[in-house]
Design an enzyme around this catalytic site. Sequence first.
Site, PDB file in Angstrom:
ATOM      1  N   LYS A 287       0.599  -1.415   0.006  1.00 53.72           N
ATOM      2  CA  LYS A 287      -0.026  -0.003  -0.098  1.00 53.72           C
ATOM      3  C   LYS A 287       0.923   1.389   0.031  1.00 53.72           C
ATOM      4  O   LYS A 287       1.444   1.642   1.054  1.00 53.72           O
ATOM      5  CB  LYS A 287      -0.800   0.120   1.113  1.00 53.72           C
ATOM      6  CG  LYS A 287      -1.994   1.222   1.110  1.00 53.72           C
ATOM      7  CD  LYS A 287      -2.468   1.746   2.596  1.00 53.72           C
ATOM      8  CE  LYS A 287      -1.474   2.564   3.199  1.00 53.72           C
ATOM      9  NZ  LYS A 287      -1.600   4.014   2.481  1.00 53.72           N
TER      10      LYS A 287
ATOM     11  N   GLU B 207       9.228   0.975  11.371  1.00 54.27           N
ATOM     12  CA  GLU B 207      10.282   1.752  10.900  1.00 54.27           C
ATOM     13  C   GLU B 207       9.701   3.353  10.900  1.00 54.27           C
ATOM     14  O   GLU B 207       9.187   3.659  10.199  1.00 54.27           O
ATOM     15  CB  GLU B 207      10.849   1.507   9.645  1.00 54.27           C
ATOM     16  CG  GLU B 207      11.567   0.101   9.442  1.00 54.27           C
ATOM     17  CD  GLU B 207      12.867   0.089  10.291  1.00 54.27           C
ATOM     18  OE1 GLU B 207      13.402   0.846  10.803  1.00 54.27           O
ATOM     19  OE2 GLU B 207      13.307  -1.298  10.211  1.00 54.27           O
TER      20      GLU B 207
ATOM     21  N   CYS C 106      14.057  10.023   6.968  1.00 51.47           N
ATOM     22  CA  CYS C 106      13.797   9.661   8.502  1.00 51.47           C
ATOM     23  C   CYS C 106      15.390   9.694   9.154  1.00 51.47           C
ATOM     24  O   CYS C 106      15.376  10.108  10.211  1.00 51.47           O
ATOM     25  CB  CYS C 106      13.644   8.274   8.872  1.00 51.47           C
ATOM     26  SG  CYS C 106      14.383   6.779   7.630  1.00 51.47           S
TER      27      CYS C 106
ATOM     28  N   GLU D 210      11.007  16.614  15.078  1.00 53.50           N
ATOM     29  CA  GLU D 210      11.553  16.284  13.689  1.00 53.50           C
ATOM     30  C   GLU D 210      10.793  17.042  12.647  1.00 53.50           C
ATOM     31  O   GLU D 210       9.617  16.892  12.293  1.00 53.50           O
ATOM     32  CB  GLU D 210      11.036  14.554  13.405  1.00 53.50           C
ATOM     33  CG  GLU D 210      11.465  14.094  12.078  1.00 53.50           C
ATOM     34  CD  GLU D 210      10.958  12.727  11.565  1.00 53.50           C
ATOM     35  OE1 GLU D 210       9.697  12.500  11.969  1.00 53.50           O
ATOM     36  OE2 GLU D 210      11.566  12.144  11.060  1.00 53.50           O
TER      37      GLU D 210
END
Length: 473
Positions: free
Chosen positions: A172, A245, A279, A376
Amino acid sequence: MSLDTTTFRNVINGELTSTTQTRHGVNPANKQPNPEVPVTTAEDLDRAVTAAKAAFKIWSRTTYEERRKAIFAYADSIEANKDALAALLTQEQGKPLSQSTQEVELAVVWARALPTIEIPETVIQDKEDVKTIHRYTPLGVAGAIVPWNYPILLAMGKIIPAIYTGNSIIVKPSPFTPYCGLKLAELAIPHFPAGVFQALSGGDDLGPMITEHPNIDKISFTGSTVTGRRVMASCAKTLKRVTLELGGNDAAIICDDVDIDKIIPNLALLSFLCSSQICMMIKRLYIHESIYDTFLAKFVAAVKSYKTGAGTDPETFIGPIQNSMQYEKAKDLFSTISSDNLTAALGGSIKDSKGYFIPPTIIDNPPEASRVVQDEPFAPIIPLLKWSDEADVLARANASESGLGASVWSKDLDKARRMADQLEAGSVWINSHFEVSPFAPFGGVKNSGIGTEWGVQGLTQYCNSQTLWVRKG
Ligand code: NAD
């Protein structure tokens, strides 16, 4: 035949499949609509899961060698369509064409490398009357949920391990970047039995439909920590295996003995690649106070040379932010520059334009508690912070709920190793950052994830652990 990058359909049971409803993504460089893509319903998902279960029965009985051969042929067809996929990636994701090409190339490298890893089978004991073997068996149907920053590489990093270890997989893609994910499955049709590798595009409801589905056995999820929590809670109901993750807020610690001119180009790249939407980007730069001013001036000069613009312009290094949601989040973070009285050594403001463009921004020694340090950003803004005491900088680097990556930069490898040993992260580098390999396990600690991908450890996360006892005679 060249790859058609104008029409997009789901791949269900080996066939390109339309849906009654469609939607579209947006080209972030000009906010224009990209082509229509399917909106998968619960019935479509059921059909895909049924096909995946049936395919699993056959595929799980094939040998590693047979699977390896099929994957290598598939990798060849991705490579043959590299240019079309890279152009499509820039159109949907926004990143410069050179970075899109590199992403497709890396996906091919991963596809060729992962199936060369041997899955261990260990003889625990072999006596006259009994033999005990530990081995790994495939799990069943895997679901891959992929984010919008690296839609090709991160999808392939799930597809190949699942297929190689004998599972079937349903991918997906993110609703923001559905295009390349669907094409990866379309290109796979001639290479695998129907149902082994399927892809479904949809809206925000499709992810939860997949994590809830009773006949999916494992979810490999890459995305934000907030969503990761929801995924895990949902998977708990059916005891699905989960790999998460998640986000990071990586610190890089620069010691006073570095060769500034040598490392600056690398550090600038590792802070601003893909408009910092990675990331494992460097997101906090701790610079020893004795070199801080020189470092700041040279870092600003290096980053100033980066051109911001559309990914189709060969001069561009900083493409647009991928989507309006992330752009608005970034604007909110940028507003703290004035509300927190921060000093921007470069950039610092966002002007509305025809795309989601944000110029690279460097914040000069903000307070540790400010949001540009603690959040972040997932946008091209980085804080440079001063340090003088080793224990203090390590404590600040570790004072984060994230633990994805971290690095130490020094010519003194003993000192760097001593400091690296104290960093709380899934990947720790000395004199580099964001180095990954298909052979090396990759994952986060703390709120950056659960489990690993890639390497033998990552591959076995698509397997059951099985102990086989053979009583002889
Ligand atoms: P996101 O969490 O918003 O979405 C990721 C995927 O999850 C998308 O496909 C989305 O449609 C799907 N999703 C959303 N809600 C869901 C739900 N309730 N159930 C199931 N699926 C759902 O993340 P994003 O904005 O696409 O990506 C950015 C984040 O991903 C950043 O935090 C970044 O650090 C992280 N990331 C981590 C890694 C890593 O390997 N650790 C790699 C890339 C990105």
